[in-house]
Every structure is written in structure tokens, then in C-alpha cells.
Write a protein that holds these residues in place. Structure first.
Motif, short mmCIF file in Angstrom:
data_model
loop_
_atom_site.label_atom_id
_atom_site.label_comp_id
_atom_site.label_asym_id
_atom_site.label_seq_id
_atom_site.Cartn_x
_atom_site.Cartn_y
_atom_site.Cartn_z
N THR A 105 13.33 66.95 46.24
CA THR A 105 14.35 67.07 45.20
C THR A 105 15.25 65.85 45.28
OG1 THR A 105 16.00 68.55 44.22
CG2 THR A 105 16.02 68.39 46.62
N TRP B 157 18.74 64.63 39.98
CA TRP B 157 18.12 65.71 39.20
C TRP B 157 19.04 66.92 39.19
CZ3 TRP B 157 16.86 70.76 39.06
CH2 TRP B 157 15.91 71.18 38.12
N ARG C 22 20.99 68.25 35.78
CA ARG C 22 20.55 69.52 35.17
C ARG C 22 21.54 70.66 35.34
NH1 ARG C 22 14.73 69.19 33.43
NH2 ARG C 22 14.31 67.03 33.93
N CYS D 191 24.37 88.47 38.03
CA CYS D 191 25.45 87.55 37.64
C CYS D 191 26.58 88.26 36.90
CB CYS D 191 24.89 86.42 36.79
SG CYS D 191 23.57 85.56 37.60
N ARG E 187 11.98 75.09 44.46
CA ARG E 187 13.16 74.22 44.29
C ARG E 187 13.94 74.46 43.00
NH1 ARG E 187 10.31 68.34 42.95
NH2 ARG E 187 9.13 69.07 41.15
N ASN E 188 13.27 74.97 41.94
CA ASN E 188 14.02 75.18 40.69
C ASN E 188 15.06 76.28 40.84
OD1 ASN E 188 11.99 77.22 40.82
ND2 ASN E 188 12.29 77.64 38.64
N GLY F 171 13.61 79.30 34.08
CA GLY F 171 14.94 78.74 33.85
C GLY F 171 15.23 78.42 32.40
N GLN F 172 14.26 77.89 31.69
CA GLN F 172 14.53 77.49 30.30
C GLN F 172 14.75 78.69 29.40
OE1 GLN F 172 12.05 74.44 28.72
NE2 GLN F 172 12.31 73.14 30.51
N HIS G 42 30.98 82.74 34.26
CA HIS G 42 30.12 82.79 35.43
C HIS G 42 29.52 81.40 35.63
CE1 HIS G 42 26.74 83.35 37.97
NE2 HIS G 42 25.86 83.26 37.00
N ASN H 51 25.49 77.31 35.42
CA ASN H 51 25.01 75.95 35.21
C ASN H 51 26.11 75.25 34.42
OD1 ASN H 51 23.83 73.65 33.94
ND2 ASN H 51 21.80 74.53 34.22
N ILE I 190 25.54 74.97 30.75
CA ILE I 190 25.77 76.19 29.96
C ILE I 190 27.26 76.30 29.63
CG2 ILE I 190 25.69 78.73 29.96
CD1 ILE I 190 23.14 78.56 31.66
N ASN J 36 25.80 78.32 42.22
CA ASN J 36 25.85 79.61 41.53
C ASN J 36 25.90 80.72 42.59
OD1 ASN J 36 25.20 82.00 40.23
ND2 ASN J 36 23.60 81.11 38.94
#
Ligand code: UT7
Length: 349
Positions: free
Chosen positions: A29, A33, A37, A114, A155-156, A241-242, A276, A279, A282, A306
Motif C-alpha cells: 500500500t 493512495w 482515496r 457505523c 488492504r481495501n 467499497g464503491q 460519521h 471517508n 464522502i 474510521n
């Protein structure tokens, strides 16, 4: 009917700081990145053996209780939100009750990931309004570092999460200008599996359409937690994730507007929004959509990652400690996550 107010708030984050570069010892990683992101620069990890979800919650709770001008002995109900409990069962609520030597009060565990803290806050709010309880401890605490896939495969997800705890004490108030104005809770289980930890669980891959009718009881029991699951890393969280991102940027503004409209306010009236910390991208999207200024939105994901159920109370506490929230300010809390579940709360500080 009285309203409930946040009479005291506390947070606890573990000492150990883990930077993006630190994670490179485990997985492929890079800092760029992760920052591009997610906005995350570093996160905290609990002490591997001496700290648990409950011990961190206790630290946050002590501060909240003291700031509320009360004592653990006066707490008459506990609501504990986490997705990383010390045990599969019993929940962390009773462990907190024991650790803080509280009376034999009710302890409710909330499993809304969350959105967990906002669900917990809403439940506590209803108990205060009906007069059933007068001193409710509401906690969100997570020890993610113990349940992540630290290989490149994971890792994501692994780079996103961090550990910590936040707590508030809710008490009744008759003051017109203070307290929780409304809470708004939602769910849509259609996509439950796109952000989930499947194992251990009793699903036997039911949702994937696999048939295990021929298995006997002992074989099925193996499916709760088997060597094969561990070998295939199926004991770690999974996230598309997307897909989560796309839904989050719709539901966050929606549930914030729902709270504002219910109380006759506009987004410009918000003194501070505590989203929250999923990201930073977001949060920025939500800010843009609602035409909020930088001063109106509080973010600390850069430092803590997070922390799921703990993120809203940690951020709320930090914003208050920095003097960004004053008595009478209109504060909006909002969250979205696994389930999907999403929620908001509007309050006058
Ligand atoms: O609080 C719970 C709710 N969760 C969320 O709200 C999360 C919402 N989703 C997100 O925040 C983003 O989807 C992530 C930050 C999780 C991922 O960002 P993304 O832009 O959706 O990346 P991706 O998963 O589509 O992966 C893009 C690329 C892939 O490589 P290829 O296939 O394009 O070569 C990944 O393998 O980035 C790669 N990648 C990484 N590279 C370096 C994934 N994770 C990492 C990593 N470091 N940690």
C-alpha cells in the motif's frame, strides 16, 4: 414531556499511532493512495492484550460521567454500540457494567455498525422522554485492529479502520432551547452482504444459494468457524467499497435534510455537522451537496481513521473540546454504514 440533553461527553483513543507508512510492513500500500482515496493519514491501535473494546469504552465513559456531574453509581441504563465486541456473546454492555461497578442496571447492546451510536442515542432519548430513566450512558467503542486482514488481500478495508471509544451521558432537561430535537433511523437490508463480516455466523452460506441439506449437525456446526474459513480469510470483513460509497453519498444528505425539515431548519442553520468518519471524500461530497462551509463540517478521520460506532462521539467530543460547539448551537449528527443502516440526530447543544 422533557427532552434529553447531552450532559457530559468523553472520548478515548489508544496511545499507539499507526501511520500509513507503518502499514507497509504488512501489505502493499502507499500513503498517497490512502490519503487520496480516504483522507486518512494515521489511525490508533489499541494495546494488543491490555485494551479491549470494553476497556476503551470505560475510559471514555469515566470522562463523560464526570463531565455530566454524576457518578457511575447514578447511571440507570447503558446502551453500548459496537461491531467488535469482546465476546460473540455476552455483549459489551454487561462488561462495562461490571468494570465500572455500576448498579444492576439494564445494559442494551446495539449492532448497527457505523450508525450504531446514533441508534443507541435514539433509544436512550426515548427512555429519557418517557421518564423511565434519568441518567443513561451511551457508548460507541471499537477495537478493529484485532479483526482485520493485514495482508495485501485485505488492504481495501484494513487501511481504513482504527480503534477508539466515545461516550455521552443523557439526562432530561426542561430547557426549551436545549436538547435532542429529533432522531431519524433507517435501514435497507437489500445489500446486507456487501459490507459484512460473515463468519462466525449461522448462515451456512444460505444467502449465496448454496445447499447444505445433506450435511449432518456436526458438519454444519463446523461451518460456524472452521479451519478452512480461516485458511481462506473468510473470518475477516468484506466490503464492496464503491457500492457503499455510491449509496452513502445519497443517504447522508437525505437523512440530514430529513432532520432539518422535521424541525423547520435549513442547512445554513447548522452550526456544526458531525458526520460519521467513513471517508473524507464522502464528507466533502455531503458538504458540497448541502452547501456547507468548512467551518460547518467537522472531520478528524485524518487522525483516527474510521472507528465505526465510535466515530461520531469521538468527533463530537473533540469538536466540543476545541471550543467549536457552544451552548445553544444547532448540531447535526449523521451516519451511514453496513446493513445498510443510516441515521441522523439534530440537537441544540
Ligand atoms: O464506514 C463504513 C462504510 N464504508 C465506507 O463508507 C467505504 C466507502 N468506500 C470507500 O471509501 C472506497 O471505496 C475505498 C477507499 C474503500 C476504496 O477506494 P476505491 O476508489 O473504491 O478503490 P477500489 O477498491 O476500487 O480499488 C482501486 C484499486 C484496486 O487496484 P486495481 O484493481 O485497480 O489495480 C485495488 O486493488 O486500488 C487498489 N487498492 C489499494 N492500493 C493501495 C485497494 N486498496 C488499496 C490500498 N493501497 N490500501
Amino acid at each position: 414531556m422533557p427532552r434529553s440533553k447531552i450532559a457530559g461527553i468523553g472520548k478515548y483513543v489508544p496511545e499507539r499511532v499507526v501511520t500509513n507508512d507503518d502499514l507497509k510492513q504488512y501489505m502493499e500500500t502507499d500513503d498517497q493512495w490512502i490519503q487520496e482515496r480516504t483522507g486518512i493519514k494515521e489511525r490508533r491501535y489499541a494495546h494488543r492484550t491490555e485494551e479491549t473494546t470494553t476497556t476503551m469504552a470505560v475510559e471514555a465513559a469515566k470522562i463523560a460521567i464526570e463531565r455530566a456531574g454524576t457518578t457511575a453509581a447514578e447511571i440507570d441504563f447503558i446502551v453500548f454500540a459496537t461491531l467488535s465486541p469482546d465476546y460473540y456473546f455476552p455483549g459489551c454492555g454487561v462488561l462495562l457494567q461490571r468494570a465500572m461497578q455500576m448498579k444492576e442496571v439494564g445494559a442494551l447492546d446495539v449492532r448497527n455498525q457505523c450508525s450504531g451510536f446514533l441508534y443507541a442515542l435514539s433509544v436512550a432519548d426515548q427512555f429519557i422522554k418517557t421518564g423511565m430513566y434519568r441518567n443513561i450512558l451511551v457508548v460507541g467503542s471499537e477495537k478493529h485492529s484485532f479483526g482485520l486482514d493485514f495482508t495485501t488481500r485485505g488492504r481495501n478495508i484494513s487501511v481504513i479502520f482504527g480503534d477508539g471509544a466515545g461516550a455521552v451521558v443523557l439526562q432530561p432537561t426542561e430547557e426549551e432551547s436545549r436538547g435532542i430535537l429529533s432522531t431519524h433511523l433507517h435501514s435497507d437490508g437489500e445489500s446486507a452482504e456487501i459490507l459484512a463480516m460473515y463468519n462466525p455466523g449461522t448462515h451456512a452460506n444460505h444467502w449465496a444459494g448454496k445447499q447444505y441439506a445433506d450435511f449432518d449437525d456436526a458438519e454444519i456446526a463446523q461451518m460456524f468457524m472452521s479451519h478452512a474459513m480461516i485458511d481462506n480469510a473468510q473470518n475477516f470483513p468484506f466490503m464492496d467499497g464503491q457500492a457503499v460509497f455510491k449509496k452513502a453519498v445519497v443517504k447522508f444528505p437525505e437523512v440530514i435534510m430529513e432532520a432539518l425539515e422535521k424541525n423547520g431548519y435549513q442547512s445554513s442553520d447548522i452550526r456544526i455537522l458531525i458526520p460519521h468518519q467513513a471517508n473524507l471524500r464522502i464528507s466533502q461530497f455531503v458538504q458540497q451537496k448541502l452547501k456547507l462551509t468548512d467551518e460547518q463540517v467537522y472531520n478528524n478521520i485524518q487522525q483516527y481513521g474510521n472507528t465505526t460506532a465510535a466515530s461520531v462521539p469521538i468527533a463530537l467530543c473533540e469538536a466540543w473540546e476545541k471550543g467549536k460547539i457552544k451552548e445553544g448551537d444547532l448540531v447535526c449528527l449523521a451516519a451511514f454504514g453496513s446493513g445498510f443502516t443510516w441515521a441522523s440526530a439534530l440537537l441544540k447543544w
